[in-house]
Design an enzyme around this catalytic site. Structure first.
Site, PDB file in Angstrom:
ATOM      1  N   LYS A 204      38.833  49.837  46.779  1.00  0.00           N
ATOM      2  CA  LYS A 204      38.627  49.360  47.891  1.00  0.00           C
ATOM      3  C   LYS A 204      39.647  48.327  48.311  1.00  0.00           C
ATOM      4  O   LYS A 204      39.400  47.223  47.588  1.00  0.00           O
ATOM      5  CB  LYS A 204      37.219  48.914  48.079  1.00  0.00           C
ATOM      6  CG  LYS A 204      36.984  48.286  49.608  1.00  0.00           C
ATOM      7  CD  LYS A 204      35.759  47.500  49.790  1.00  0.00           C
ATOM      8  CE  LYS A 204      35.882  46.154  49.547  1.00  0.00           C
ATOM      9  NZ  LYS A 204      36.746  45.365  50.527  1.00  0.00           N
ATOM     10  N   GLU A 285      38.703  37.349  38.585  1.00  0.00           N
ATOM     11  CA  GLU A 285      39.688  36.245  38.808  1.00  0.00           C
ATOM     12  C   GLU A 285      39.576  35.721  40.188  1.00  0.00           C
ATOM     13  O   GLU A 285      39.818  36.514  40.969  1.00  0.00           O
ATOM     14  CB  GLU A 285      41.023  36.862  38.537  1.00  0.00           C
ATOM     15  CG  GLU A 285      42.099  35.946  38.147  1.00  0.00           C
ATOM     16  CD  GLU A 285      42.710  35.090  39.323  1.00  0.00           C
ATOM     17  OE1 GLU A 285      42.228  33.838  39.566  1.00  0.00           O
ATOM     18  OE2 GLU A 285      43.746  35.658  39.788  1.00  0.00           O
ATOM     19  N   CYS A 319      47.294  32.589  43.262  1.00  0.00           N
ATOM     20  CA  CYS A 319      46.038  31.566  42.573  1.00  0.00           C
ATOM     21  C   CYS A 319      46.691  30.696  41.456  1.00  0.00           C
ATOM     22  O   CYS A 319      46.009  29.637  41.103  1.00  0.00           O
ATOM     23  CB  CYS A 319      44.917  32.730  41.947  1.00  0.00           C
ATOM     24  SG  CYS A 319      45.788  33.815  41.009  1.00  0.00           S
ATOM     25  N   GLU A 415      40.855  24.569  46.813  1.00  0.00           N
ATOM     26  CA  GLU A 415      41.936  25.657  46.997  1.00  0.00           C
ATOM     27  C   GLU A 415      42.301  25.877  48.471  1.00  0.00           C
ATOM     28  O   GLU A 415      41.573  26.371  49.128  1.00  0.00           O
ATOM     29  CB  GLU A 415      41.540  26.951  46.359  1.00  0.00           C
ATOM     30  CG  GLU A 415      42.705  28.014  46.264  1.00  0.00           C
ATOM     31  CD  GLU A 415      42.295  29.340  45.431  1.00  0.00           C
ATOM     32  OE1 GLU A 415      43.165  29.871  44.636  1.00  0.00           O
ATOM     33  OE2 GLU A 415      41.136  29.666  45.563  1.00  0.00           O
TER      34      GLU A 415
END
Length: 514
Positions: A204, A285, A319, A415
């Site tokens: 996906k 992750e 990231c 973040e």
């Protein structure tokens, strides 16, 4: 087998390479607007409901559309994957690896085409897109070789009357959920790692970048991947994502994305469903809040250069990006001023221009979120550079530096995933390290220092999965810097490392008495 060497990046200072990329951009632009089907058990399926991919630099430009899967398609894909798995698992690891090598060769021949598509679909600069393609090639080559080695098993002690073997077997059917920020490399890596180990996969792709995924699925088909082994099912998390994660026949999830979604997957996968015969594995992750420490005796030019490149490459949408600079108070102003000077020099604009370093952010949602964080930063610290945002044609945010922040401020803790860099100062090395470790994340970090004792302390006490000494905190290379973090950064599975494929394998011991 000869160890794999990293695929070299393209040198765009060479005129021939520049012309080749420009030609690829024209080719891809001429083909925009295509419609891509679901692929389930090798069959193309069109749906009325579509996912439309737009160019973040030119938000009116449609890159293409993909059919959007519903639950019945997800169920059909699950059944097809299990049927295909029963044959695929019997293929020799070498034969499975060779499909990856063929796919790698196809991508190498078309590398600028794939990179140019990322420039348009994901807003990546030439250099960032080329690096993404290179990493995808690396994953295919590296994991293929790793699987051939793992096929030999591991040595076990045997006795005079008993012979022992230790081998690996695939686990079943997995769900690959990649992010939009590395739309080729990570999508490719989490898919082919599961395939080469003998598993079947439901893929996906991110709804922001589904076209690059569709193109790669075509490459795997061309390389000879049997039908049903990989099923391509774009769709929403609420419609098919939860359904697949909850499915009693799912064996594992391989996910890269936000902390919120990663934790949701982890929680749902932990629940044993009726009829489920195993514990599902989750490889996740989930992001970072990454720090570069600058020590008092550091090379300050190296520090500023490392901070700028790590913070603003791909508009900070990594990231691993440096979103926090923690600097010793004695050199704080020098490093801050030099970082500002270097950031002012960064070309900002449409990434179709070879000179662009900072392009757009991915979509309207990210644009709003980052803009809101900038407003928060103005209240929490001192806005020293940037802060301007313009979404009139695309989603552009100027590289932003906010100084004099409290280490516990939101800008230093949450973040942001955009071109926003926070600065804090520390009185000594103990405090530098303390601040570096004061987040929920533990993905990447770097220390710029000429103090050997401090470098050794960082090796031991800097809580990150990938630590870099006297360089930036982005740019890991497959096989050289296995990538992944712990704490709320994820399961530290170490993509591109010697242990990664074992996430998708069962270990089996066989003992024969004589």
């Amino acid at each position: 087998m000869i160890p794999y060497k990293h695929d070299p990046w393209t040198n765009f200072s060479v005129e021939e390479n520049r012309r080749a990329y420009e030609a690829a951009l024209k080719k891809v632009e001429a083909e925009l607007g295509g419609d891509f089907d679901l692929i389930v058990d090798g069959k193309r399926i069109k749906t009325d409901d579509k996912i439309t991919s737009y160019n973040p630099s030119n938000k009116e430009q449609v890159i293409g559309t993909v059919s959007k899967a519903k639950r019945e398609h997800a169920e059909e894909a699950m059944q097809a994957a299990w049927t295909a798995f029963e044959e695929w698992r019997k293929w020799s690891p070498k034969a499975r690896a060779e499909i990856l090598f063929r796919a790698s060769a196809i991508v190498k021949r078309r590398r600028h085409e794939f990179s140019a598509l990322m420039t348009l679909e994901a807003g990546k600069s030439w250099v960032e897109a080329d690096g993404d393609t290179s990493e995808a090639i690396d994953f295919m080559e590296f994991y293929g070789r790793q699987m051939i080695q793992l096929a030999q098993g591991k040595p076990c002690n045997s006795s005079e009357f008993q012979h022992n073997e230790y081998n690996y077997q695939p686990v079943g059917v997995g769900f690959a959920v990649p992010p939009w920020n590395f739309p080729f490399a990570i999508m490719c890596g989490i898919t082919v790692s599961a395939l080469v180990t003998g598993n079947a996969v439901l893929l996906k792709p991110s709804s922001n970048t589904p076209i690059i995924a569709a193109k790669f699925v075509e490459v795997l088909e061309e390389a000879g991947l049997p039908k049903g082994v990989l099923n391509f099912i774009p769709g929403s998390g609420s419609e098919i994502g939860d359904y697949i994660v909850d499915h009693p026949k799912l064996s594992f999830v391989s996910f890269t994305g936000s902390r919120e979604v990663g934790c949701r997957i982890y929680e749902r996968a932990a629940k044993v469903q009726e009829g489920q015969q195993w514990l599902k594995r989750v490889v996740a992750e989930m992001g970072g809040k990454d720090t570069i420490i600058v020590d008092r005796d550091a090379d300050l030019e190296l520090a500023a250069q490392s901070i700028v490149k790590s913070a603003f490459g791909y508009s900070g949408q990594k990231c691993s990006a440096c979103s926090r600079a923690i600097v010793h108070q004695d050199v704080y102003e020098q490093v801050l001023e030099r970082t500002i000077e270097l950031t002012k020099e960064l070309p900002v604009g449409n990434p179709t221009d070879v000179h662009t370093f900072v392009g757009p952010v991915i979509d309207a949602g990210q644009f709003r979120s980052i803009s809101e964080y900038i407003e928060i930063g103005k209240q929490e610290g001192s806005l020293r550079l940037g802060g301007e945002a313009d979404d009139s044609t695309g989603y552009f945010i100027q590289p932003t530096i906010i100084a004099d922040l409290d280490p516990n401020s939101r800008i230093m803790q949450e973040e942001i995933f955009g071109p926003v860099l926070g600065f804090s100062k520390a009185k000594d090395f103990e405090e530098l390290l303390e601040i570096a470790n004061n987040t929920d994340y533990a993905l990447t970090g770097a220390i710029i220092s000429n103090n050997r004792e401090h470098l050794e302390r960082a090796r031991r006490d800097f809580q990150v999965g990938n630590l870099y000494l006297n360089r930036g905190c982005t740019g890991s290379i497959v096989g050289e810097q296995p990538f992944g973090g712990f704490k709320m950064s994820g399961t530290d599975a170490k993509a591109g490392g010697p242990d990664y494929l074992r996430n998708f394998l069962h270990a089996k011991t066989v003992s024969e008495a004589f």
